[in-house]
Design a protein around this motif. Structure first.
Motif, short mmCIF file in Angstrom:
data_model
loop_
_atom_site.label_atom_id
_atom_site.label_comp_id
_atom_site.label_asym_id
_atom_site.label_seq_id
_atom_site.Cartn_x
_atom_site.Cartn_y
_atom_site.Cartn_z
N HIS A 123 0.61 -1.36 -0.48
CA HIS A 123 -0.12 -0.22 -0.02
C HIS A 123 0.57 1.34 0.06
O HIS A 123 0.33 2.44 0.60
CB HIS A 123 -0.71 0.22 1.30
N LEU A 124 1.78 1.44 -0.90
CA LEU A 124 2.87 2.77 -0.78
C LEU A 124 2.38 3.13 -1.32
O LEU A 124 2.53 4.99 -1.11
CB LEU A 124 4.16 2.65 -0.94
N GLU A 125 1.52 3.08 -1.99
CA GLU A 125 1.25 4.65 -3.45
C GLU A 125 0.15 4.88 -2.27
O GLU A 125 0.55 6.36 -2.31
CB GLU A 125 0.69 3.14 -4.56
N GLU A 126 -0.73 4.41 -1.62
CA GLU A 126 -2.01 5.17 -1.34
C GLU A 126 -0.87 5.71 -0.09
O GLU A 126 -1.54 6.65 0.73
CB GLU A 126 -3.13 4.24 -0.56
N MET A 127 0.02 5.05 0.74
CA MET A 127 0.33 5.98 0.97
C MET A 127 1.17 7.32 0.87
O MET A 127 1.42 8.57 1.83
CB MET A 127 1.67 5.86 2.36
N ARG A 128 1.45 7.49 -0.52
CA ARG A 128 2.27 9.20 -0.55
C ARG A 128 1.52 9.29 -1.29
O ARG A 128 1.43 10.99 -0.78
CB ARG A 128 3.20 7.85 -2.37
N SER A 129 0.22 8.46 -1.84
CA SER A 129 -0.68 9.60 -2.34
C SER A 129 -1.49 10.50 -0.24
O SER A 129 -1.89 11.81 -0.30
CB SER A 129 -2.38 9.25 -2.41
N LEU A 130 -1.80 10.16 0.46
CA LEU A 130 -1.66 10.56 1.71
C LEU A 130 -0.75 11.96 2.21
O LEU A 130 -1.57 12.96 3.05
CB LEU A 130 -2.25 9.66 2.72
N ALA A 179 1.87 19.02 6.24
CA ALA A 179 3.32 18.65 6.91
C ALA A 179 3.84 19.18 6.07
O ALA A 179 4.04 20.26 5.18
CB ALA A 179 2.92 17.12 5.69
N TYR A 180 5.54 19.40 6.07
CA TYR A 180 6.56 20.09 5.78
C TYR A 180 7.55 19.39 5.60
O TYR A 180 7.86 17.47 5.86
CB TYR A 180 7.29 20.93 6.27
N LYS A 181 8.32 19.09 4.77
CA LYS A 181 9.38 18.35 3.84
C LYS A 181 11.21 19.12 4.54
O LYS A 181 10.98 20.16 4.95
CB LYS A 181 10.25 18.70 2.40
N ALA A 182 12.05 18.06 5.47
CA ALA A 182 12.90 18.86 5.95
C ALA A 182 14.37 17.72 5.44
O ALA A 182 14.38 16.42 5.89
CB ALA A 182 13.00 18.65 7.48
N GLY A 232 13.76 0.39 -0.19
CA GLY A 232 13.73 1.47 -0.28
C GLY A 232 12.13 2.02 -1.85
O GLY A 232 12.61 0.93 -2.48
N TRP A 233 11.25 2.79 -1.02
CA TRP A 233 11.05 3.44 -2.42
C TRP A 233 10.73 4.44 -2.80
O TRP A 233 10.56 4.96 -1.74
CB TRP A 233 9.51 2.67 -1.66
N GLU A 234 10.17 4.42 -3.60
CA GLU A 234 10.26 6.15 -4.09
C GLU A 234 8.91 6.63 -3.24
O GLU A 234 8.64 6.64 -2.92
CB GLU A 234 9.80 5.35 -5.73
N SER A 235 9.82 7.96 -3.62
CA SER A 235 9.16 8.71 -2.18
C SER A 235 8.58 9.65 -3.03
O SER A 235 8.66 10.47 -4.00
CB SER A 235 10.57 9.70 -2.14
N PRO A 236 7.66 9.94 -2.55
CA PRO A 236 6.71 11.56 -2.70
C PRO A 236 6.97 12.55 -2.67
O PRO A 236 8.56 12.68 -2.52
CB PRO A 236 5.59 11.35 -1.29
N ALA A 237 6.15 13.26 -3.30
CA ALA A 237 6.30 14.92 -3.37
C ALA A 237 7.95 15.29 -3.89
O ALA A 237 8.78 16.09 -3.26
CB ALA A 237 6.33 15.20 -1.62
N GLY A 238 8.75 14.82 -4.96
CA GLY A 238 10.05 14.69 -5.25
C GLY A 238 11.09 15.00 -4.86
O GLY A 238 12.34 15.11 -4.80
N ILE A 239 10.74 14.12 -3.72
CA ILE A 239 12.66 13.85 -3.04
C ILE A 239 12.96 12.64 -3.63
O ILE A 239 12.73 11.84 -4.05
CB ILE A 239 12.09 13.42 -1.78
#
Ligand code: AMP
Ligand code: ZN
Length: 494
Positions: A127-134, A144-147, A205-212
């Protein structure tokens, strides 16, 4: 329809349970992290929520209840254990081997404990796809924020109920103090928690969300928010793509008491912030903790017990030739019986003595059923009284007391129906005329009886009436009746 009442951690009181839609009652329970054999503490929520599942199925109809219990197969503990157990495999292969093995052990253990399979057992890695969307939704809404290639949930971004900390009933100061111990430099505030983090080199590791730009992996809390949405909301018109708040809440969320904070507090923060709802689930149920022989279970105390060791330990002496599977199933049902003697919200003290006592009581029940050749086709003739006590916040100790009454009065049909509802009945053990009698009666030795009587007197002296009654019932189940004279100090045996 039967009215159910449960204690709700959300409101801190017992409430009537009204499903959002009685044709699809939805339950989510936090499941195991699959890196090692499940221990008997883990068996407790599995059994408690199986009883709830069975009760809901009885009341609303089998096909109208959905039960999702997740499998956490992404975790630092998994990585470490896999590398250690399979040093010759690549880490990814080692992890797969370990999680598959542990998952199938868990399935076998829960079957032996007499549990039904949940409707679904979603795995984090599926369910990584759903986690990334969330996570992207939370970023988009400013929660949320990126750091430093991490994505964190911003606790102070919550401006509407449910405010952070209300579920666990903790003040901000208290939570800040708790979080201050080890604060990563990239956090804006100490209470902020990880939604996604970069993978360490060599680890999965899996593809990260938000362009990380680097591979990463989800935090533990986001797994449950995403999987509950995927399994309990999305197929019914709810979830991230739906703006209707009423479609974005499910009925019951369960787990052990230890999960209230931070895990469930964080699940609520994530789900409610992303979906714009005031609640993630209407009813929250938590089981109490299990101790072993009066002490916290821990590897360092040497009292750490796996479900498997209970199943394989041969605590019981069997008559006749039994397969290992039958022996294990017997041990599993005895363990189940033993846990049901304590109300699910109370702490439970696991003892071997209690296990063997449960086994001999269960054995006598089977003897009655076998003598009367009772066969249950479906449990429609359940005594109302039994449903009444279970409907009152799953009162399994009272349910067992009722079953004891059925046993004493020789009401084998009511007993069998009750055992079926509680998951204590294996039809084949009743049906087959010459199926082996399972155990030689384990009669308690007199030293043990004296010890228990002394213990009970001490409890009476300390006015710990409930604990004293448990010992009285335990001995009564062995045919030893204790009668208190006026001076409870001189309890006599009759
Ligand atoms: P864990 O494998 O620690 O993530 O736990 C899985 C489930 O078992 C969670 O619902 C925990 O709350 C529950 N659990 C863990 N230890 C105990 C215990 N000693 N007594 C009761 N429940 C427990
Ligand atoms: Zn969870």
């Amino acid at each position: 329809m039967k009215e159910l009442r449960f204690y709700n951690t959300l409101t801190r009181k017992k409430e009537n349970f009204i499903p959002i839609d009685a044709t699809r009652v939805r339950l989510y329970v936090c499941g195991p992290t699959v890196y090692d054999y499940a221990h008997i503490g883990n068996a407790r929520p599995v059994i408690v929520f199986d009883i709830l599942f069975r009760l809901l199925r009885y009341v609303y109809g089998k096909e109208h209840v959905l039960y999702a219990r997740n499998i956490t197969d992404v975790d630092d503990k998994i990585n470490a254990r896999a590398a250690c157990e399979y040093p010759n495999l690549s880490l990814n292969d080692a992890i797969r081997r370990l999680t598959e093995r542990t998952y199938s052990q868990f399935q076998q253990d829960t079957m032996a404990l007499g549990c039904l399979l949940p409707t679904s057992q979603p795995r984090a890695t599926e369910h990584l796809e759903e986690m990334r969307s969330l996570i992207e939704k939370l970023l988009e809404k400013g929660h949320a924020y990126k750091a430093k290639n991490h994505i964190l949930f911003s606790v102070s971004s919550i401006k509407n109920p449910p405010y952070y900390g209300t579920f666990a009933n903790r003040s901000l100061d208290e939570m800040r103090a708790g979080a201050r111990i080890d604060v990563a430099a990239y956090k804006r505030e100490e209470m902020d928690f990880v939604l996604w983090k970069p993978s360490v080199e060599g680890e999965p590791g899996w593809e990260s969300p938000a362009g990380i730009p680097v591979l990463g992996r989800p935090g533990w809390h986001i797994e449950c928010s995403a999987m509950s949405m995927a399994k309990l909301l999305a197929p019914y018109g709810g979830g991230l793509t739906c703006d209707d708040p009423t479609a974005n809440i499910f009925d019951i969320h369960g787990g052990g008491l230890d999960l209230i904070f931070p895990h469930h507090e964080n699940e609520i923060a994530q789900s409610c912030s992303a979906l714009g709802t005031e609640r993630m689930a209407n009813l929250w149920m938590h089981n109490g903790f299990l101790q072993v022989e009066g002490k916290k279970m821990s590897k360092s105390f040497g009292n750490f017990i796996t479900i498997r060791s209970i199943l394989e330990n041969n605590f019981f002496e069997f008559n006749g030739v039994l397969t290992d599977e039958m022996k294990q199933n017997w041990a599993g049902l005895s363990a189940r019986f033993s846990m049901l003697q304590t109300h699910y919200r109370e702490p439970l003290n696991w003892t071997v003595q209690r296990l063997t006592q449960s086994s001999s009581e269960l054995y006598r029940w089977y003897e009655l059923l076998r003598g009367k050749k009772i066969i249950i086709e479906n449990n429609e003739v359940l005594e109302n009284t039994l449903i009444d006590v279970l409907s009152d916040d799953l009162n399994t100790p009272k349910a067992l007391t009722l079953l004891r009454k059925f046993y004493k009065t020789g009401n084998a049909l009511a007993l069998a129906n009750g055992m079926d509802l509680l998951g204590l009945l294996r039809q084949e053990w009743v049906k087959e005329i010459d199926s082996p009698l399972f155990i030689k009666k384990t009669s308690l030795d007199s030293k043990f009886i004296d010890k228990r009587i002394a213990e009970r007197l001490r409890l009476i002296h300390n006015k710990e009436w409930e604990a004293a009654d448990i010992i009285r019932d335990e001995l009564a189940a062995e045919g030893i009746l204790l009668k208190d004279s006026k001076d409870p100090q001189s309890g006599e045996r009759i």
